[in-house]
Design an enzyme around this catalytic site. Structure first.
Site, mmCIF file in Angstrom:
data_model
loop_
_atom_site.group_PDB
_atom_site.id
_atom_site.type_symbol
_atom_site.label_atom_id
_atom_site.label_comp_id
_atom_site.label_asym_id
_atom_site.label_seq_id
_atom_site.Cartn_x
_atom_site.Cartn_y
_atom_site.Cartn_z
ATOM 1 N N PHE A 1 -64.537 -7.189 -8.872
ATOM 2 C CA PHE A 1 -63.385 -7.832 -8.242
ATOM 3 C C PHE A 1 -62.297 -8.007 -9.297
ATOM 4 C CE2 PHE A 1 -62.832 -10.562 -4.246
ATOM 5 C CZ PHE A 1 -63.317 -9.590 -3.410
ATOM 6 N N GLN B 1 -50.481 -18.081 -4.118
ATOM 7 C CA GLN B 1 -50.944 -16.721 -4.407
ATOM 8 C C GLN B 1 -50.484 -15.740 -3.333
ATOM 9 O OE1 GLN B 1 -55.372 -15.459 -4.333
ATOM 10 N NE2 GLN B 1 -54.667 -15.312 -6.440
ATOM 11 N N HIS C 1 -51.227 -12.083 -1.996
ATOM 12 C CA HIS C 1 -52.271 -11.066 -2.104
ATOM 13 C C HIS C 1 -51.611 -9.699 -2.047
ATOM 14 C CE1 HIS C 1 -55.878 -8.767 -1.457
ATOM 15 N NE2 HIS C 1 -56.615 -9.864 -1.561
ATOM 16 N N LEU D 1 -54.684 -9.437 6.051
ATOM 17 C CA LEU D 1 -55.314 -9.066 4.782
ATOM 18 C C LEU D 1 -56.209 -7.835 4.877
ATOM 19 C CD1 LEU D 1 -55.967 -10.059 1.810
ATOM 20 C CD2 LEU D 1 -58.068 -10.927 2.789
ATOM 21 N N GLU E 1 -59.641 -7.608 -1.190
ATOM 22 C CA GLU E 1 -59.669 -7.068 -2.551
ATOM 23 C C GLU E 1 -60.866 -6.131 -2.744
ATOM 24 O OE1 GLU E 1 -58.146 -9.569 -5.552
ATOM 25 O OE2 GLU E 1 -59.939 -9.325 -6.787
ATOM 26 N N ARG F 1 -54.372 -10.734 -9.027
ATOM 27 C CA ARG F 1 -53.497 -10.561 -7.871
ATOM 28 C C ARG F 1 -52.025 -10.793 -8.166
ATOM 29 N NH1 ARG F 1 -57.498 -13.617 -3.570
ATOM 30 N NH2 ARG F 1 -58.967 -11.875 -3.499
ATOM 31 N N HIS G 1 -51.101 -15.843 0.603
ATOM 32 C CA HIS G 1 -52.552 -15.829 0.818
ATOM 33 C C HIS G 1 -53.250 -17.149 0.522
ATOM 34 C CE1 HIS G 1 -56.517 -14.142 1.115
ATOM 35 N NE2 HIS G 1 -56.789 -14.325 -0.163
ATOM 36 N N ARG H 1 -55.545 -17.807 -8.827
ATOM 37 C CA ARG H 1 -56.979 -17.786 -8.528
ATOM 38 C C ARG H 1 -57.505 -16.362 -8.581
ATOM 39 N NH1 ARG H 1 -60.099 -16.761 -3.812
ATOM 40 N NH2 ARG H 1 -58.253 -16.524 -2.509
HETATM 41 C C1 LIG Z 1 -58.047 -13.536 5.217
HETATM 42 C C2 LIG Z 1 -58.642 -14.293 4.057
HETATM 43 C C3 LIG Z 1 -59.635 -13.725 3.295
HETATM 44 C C4 LIG Z 1 -60.192 -14.420 2.220
HETATM 45 N N1 LIG Z 1 -61.185 -13.837 1.493
HETATM 46 C C5 LIG Z 1 -61.760 -14.533 0.487
HETATM 47 C C6 LIG Z 1 -62.854 -13.998 -0.239
HETATM 48 O O1 LIG Z 1 -63.329 -12.888 0.033
HETATM 49 N N2 LIG Z 1 -63.386 -14.731 -1.239
HETATM 50 C C7 LIG Z 1 -62.916 -15.977 -1.568
HETATM 51 O O2 LIG Z 1 -63.446 -16.599 -2.479
HETATM 52 N N3 LIG Z 1 -61.881 -16.506 -0.879
HETATM 53 C C8 LIG Z 1 -61.308 -15.832 0.135
HETATM 54 N N4 LIG Z 1 -60.274 -16.388 0.827
HETATM 55 C C9 LIG Z 1 -59.920 -17.784 0.565
HETATM 56 C C10 LIG Z 1 -60.948 -18.688 1.211
HETATM 57 O O3 LIG Z 1 -61.481 -18.080 2.360
HETATM 58 C C11 LIG Z 1 -60.345 -20.023 1.614
HETATM 59 O O4 LIG Z 1 -59.682 -20.596 0.517
HETATM 60 C C12 LIG Z 1 -61.450 -20.978 2.057
HETATM 61 O O5 LIG Z 1 -62.253 -20.385 3.047
HETATM 62 C C13 LIG Z 1 -60.905 -22.299 2.543
HETATM 63 O O6 LIG Z 1 -61.981 -23.063 3.034
HETATM 64 P P1 LIG Z 1 -61.805 -24.570 3.452
HETATM 65 O O7 LIG Z 1 -63.117 -25.023 3.948
HETATM 66 O O8 LIG Z 1 -61.154 -25.321 2.356
HETATM 67 O O9 LIG Z 1 -60.746 -24.510 4.651
HETATM 68 P P2 LIG Z 1 -60.784 -23.722 6.052
HETATM 69 O O10 LIG Z 1 -61.880 -22.773 6.174
HETATM 70 O O11 LIG Z 1 -59.396 -23.249 6.270
HETATM 71 O O12 LIG Z 1 -61.093 -24.882 7.082
HETATM 72 C C14 LIG Z 1 -60.185 -25.936 7.330
HETATM 73 C C15 LIG Z 1 -60.806 -26.854 8.354
HETATM 74 O O13 LIG Z 1 -59.984 -28.009 8.491
HETATM 75 C C16 LIG Z 1 -59.770 -28.268 9.852
HETATM 76 N N5 LIG Z 1 -58.460 -28.923 9.984
HETATM 77 C C17 LIG Z 1 -57.283 -28.532 9.450
HETATM 78 N N6 LIG Z 1 -56.307 -29.374 9.841
HETATM 79 C C18 LIG Z 1 -56.882 -30.314 10.626
HETATM 80 C C19 LIG Z 1 -56.403 -31.427 11.336
HETATM 81 N N7 LIG Z 1 -55.117 -31.770 11.359
HETATM 82 N N8 LIG Z 1 -57.283 -32.162 12.038
HETATM 83 C C20 LIG Z 1 -58.598 -31.822 12.079
HETATM 84 N N9 LIG Z 1 -59.105 -30.767 11.431
HETATM 85 C C21 LIG Z 1 -58.252 -30.031 10.707
HETATM 86 C C22 LIG Z 1 -59.814 -26.927 10.528
HETATM 87 O O14 LIG Z 1 -60.122 -27.073 11.896
HETATM 88 C C23 LIG Z 1 -60.935 -26.242 9.740
HETATM 89 O O15 LIG Z 1 -62.183 -26.592 10.277
HETATM 90 C C24 LIG Z 1 -59.713 -15.709 1.900
HETATM 91 C C25 LIG Z 1 -58.718 -16.279 2.662
HETATM 92 C C26 LIG Z 1 -58.166 -15.579 3.725
HETATM 93 C C27 LIG Z 1 -57.050 -16.225 4.487
#
Ligand SMILES: Cc1cc2nc3c(=O)[nH]c(=O)nc-3n(C[C@H](O)[C@H](O)[C@H](O)COP(=O)(O)OP(=O)(O)OC[C@H]3O[C@@H](n4cnc5c(N)ncnc54)[C@H](O)[C@@H]3O)c2cc1C
Length: 568
Positions: free
Chosen positions: A117, A232, A234, A244, A247, A278, A346, A383
């Site tokens: 990666f 960031q 991407h 997306l 990567e 990135r 991203h 990141r």
């Molecule tokens: C397309 C894509 C691909 C990615 N690929 C990778 C990868 O391969 N490897 C890697 O390390 N990272 C990757 N990332 C980054 C990584 O996926 C995210 O940073 C990470 O999943 C975020 O997780 P989280 O649990 O913090 O938030 P999220 O998974 O975004 O979850 C947020 C949660 O909060 C809840 N929420 C938000 N606002 C409210 C509200 N007002 N009231 C109640 N609930 C709320 C939502 O319902 C959800 O359940 C990627 C990101 C994207 C967008």
């Protein structure tokens, strides 16, 4: 009102991992709140994988090498003790997932496979084809469902936090299904609401719901945000939509090609080529386009991602989702044709200020934050791919322990009638609001401002004008009426609430970017193109006092590696 020892807001990877850990003690009652059904959280969209120095693909890898790559990738802005902690804990949390049932891709001998990666000195990224986030999220959800002391509040929207200035005491939620406002009283609250890269409305890889609600709620409640100027971009978003392509495309050996047919990364990162970090690859693509070596023009300009030499079998085995996305959204099958791509917003390196990385605690007692909404900081100014999912798991685990242990030591705080009514009064006020502003217009304008003025290239003029314009949009937000008056699944109201959160955060990003007069990682100032360690080797911390923003800086913890020029 209902009482819970621990309330986790967010059911993505961070929230679920935290909840599972808090619920290990059966006497602790845990609530998980999510505005979408948990398995629709953005974590499910992660494709490429997560980093842990298992040493399966190359036995020379080590947590120390992982830490060094992360610190270098961060442009030396990460807190190094926190990075070492994450990298040392990483293998254990990956094996935990393996035992819980995540179907990782395997080596022929049965061990977990690892792929190269960006910015990593060994093949370190653990994956499940290119659907890693999907399998991870579903496995964590199953594990959480299996615990009887976890209750889910699905499709409930966080409106506010309750606290007495010293200690948190609960959350105010809006039930999207029927429009009721409810209060959950809590001893500990964990925010895990994800990132806010949707402030780049028109060009982002993020789910529509990544609007930074938890970050904005914390900000309005006096909690500072850290390093929020670092966004960031991407490199490989589909040209037409910004969706997306992982990567993993470059990890598996994809090329980036300009109009002259050159692998142009030769000019910018001759050693790492397409696998440079990135921030560098995104800028390189934009330079190629600026200098006329891209295809198309203006906002529809692009370069090509060429996967054809990987062959049909490998593309179908390792990159099935990437192939399908390219076919569905760009009309191109990567087996036969190169795919038009361009950088896209991203990830948010910054977020809610974490004071102690081992506990994920914020400055408000009993309030924790974890995942993309938090800034620990392990990513600094940029990141590395695969480091977010591992961050969720490591810090989710430890935040879960902290919240649980804290909840055992304290009692609930009283909540007044006034506090119980506040949320409903706010919603009623919104429903009664009059005005002629249109939500979609303001949101579209926000996206144009952020992309053009707070984007990959920034300068004093663009940032100060962005700050002014975003402040104006915030005023105009006050005059957007709620057109749909129903209380049942009112997406109009939810979008209005989300837009306020995005505008407040976008303005804070512009403000902090304006004051960081240097270039570092994802923050590139054309008027200050060099990194300036003398003045800016420090974290920014921003507070919202009423309508004013206040900025301070905080030392970076440098425990292992002195800052050096970042070359790849
Ligand atoms: C397309 C894509 C691909 C990615 N690929 C990778 C990868 O391969 N490897 C890697 O390390 N990272 C990757 N990332 C980054 C990584 O996926 C995210 O940073 C990470 O999943 C975020 O997780 P989280 O649990 O913090 O938030 P999220 O998974 O975004 O979850 C947020 C949660 O909060 C809840 N929420 C938000 N606002 C409210 C509200 N007002 N009231 C109640 N609930 C709320 C939502 O319902 C959800 O359940 C990627 C990101 C994207 C967008």
């Amino acid at each position: 009102m209902r009482d819970y020892d621990v309330v986790v807001v967010g059911a993505g990877g961070a929230g679920l991992r935290t909840a599972i850990e808090s619920a290990r003690d059966p006497s602790i009652r845990v609530a998980v709140v999510s505005k979408v059904y948990p398995t629709r959280s953005h974590t499910g969209a992660a494709q490429g994988g997560l980093n842990a120095a298992l040493g399966n693909a190359d036995p020379s890898d080590s947590p120390e090498a992982h830490a060094f790559d992360t610190i270098k990738g961060s442009d030396f802005l990460a807190d190094q003790d926190a990075v070492y902690f994450m990298c040392q804990q990483a293998p254990e949390v990956v094996y935990e997932l393996d035992r819980w049932g995540v179907p990782f891709s395997r080596l022929p001998d049965g061990r977990i496979a690892q792929r190269p990666f960006g910015g990593a000195s060994f093949p370190r990224t653990v994956f499940s084809a290119d659907r890693t986030g999907h399998v991870l999220l579903h496995t964590l959800f199953e594990q959480a469902l299996a615990r009887e002391n976890i209750d889910f509040f699905n499709e409930f929207f966080l409106l506010d936090l309750l606290h007495d200035g010293q200690r948190v005491k609960g959350v105010v939620l809006y039930d999207i299904k029927n429009g009721e406002v409810i209060t959950l009283r809590a001893k500990a609250v964990v925010l895990a609401t994800g990132g806010f890269a949707r402030i780049y409305w028109q060009r982002s890889t993020n789910a529509i719901g990544n609007t930074g609600d938890g970050v904005a709620v914390a900000f309005r409640n006096g909690i500072p945000l850290k390093d929020i100027e670092f966004i960031q971009f991407h490199p490989t978003g589909l040209s037409k939509t910004g969706i997306l392509l992982s990567e993993a495309c470059r990890g598996e050996g994809g090329y980036l090609i300009n109009k002259l047919g050159e692998r142009f990364m030769q000019r910018y990162a001759p050693a790492k080529m397409e696998l440079a970090p990135r921030d560098m690859v995104s800028r390189a693509i934009e330079y190629e386009i600026r200098e006329g070596r891209g295809f198309g023009e203006g906002t529809s300009a692009y370069v090509l991602l060429d996967l054809r030499h990987l062959g049909e079998a490998k593309i179908k085995e390792r990159l099935p989702q990437v192939r399908q996305l390219a076919i569905d959204f760009e009309g191109v099958d990567p087996v036969y044709d190169p795919v038009p791509i361009r950088p896209t917003a991203h990830y948010c390196m910054g977020g809610i200020h974490i004071e102690n990385y081992k506990t994920s605690s914020t400055p408000l007692e009993g309030l924790y934050a974890v995942g993309e909404c938090a800034c620990v900081s392990v990513h600094g100014a940029n990141r590395l791919g695969g480091n977010s999912l591992i961050e969720l798991l490591v810090f989710g685990k430890f935040a879960g322990i902290s919240a649980r242990e804290y909840a055992k030591q304290v009692d609930f705080l009283p909540i007044t009638q006034g506090e119980l009514r506040k949320g409903e009064e706010y919603i009623e006020k919104l429903f009664k609001r009059e005005g002629t502003e249109k939500l979609a217009d303001i949101r579209r304008r926000m996206g144009e401002i952020t992309w053009e003025k707070v984007g990959i290239f920034r300068d004093e003029k663009s940032l100060s004008s962005a700050y002014e314009e975003l402040s104006e949009l915030l005023e105009r937000w006050e005059r957007i009426p709620v057109v749909d008056k129903s209380r049942i699944f009112n997406t109009n109201l939810i979008e209005l609430l989300e837009l306020r959160n995005m505008l407040e955060l976008a303005r804070a990003v512009a403000f902090c970017a304006l004051h960081r007069r240097e270039s570092r990682g994802g923050h590139y100032r054309e008027d200050f193109p060099e990194r300036d360690d003398d003045n800016f080797l420090k974290h920014s911390l921003v507070w919202q006092d009423g309508d004013r923003l206040r900025l301070e800086y905080k030392e970076v913890r440098i425990t292992h590696h002195q800052p050096a020029e970042r070359k790849y």
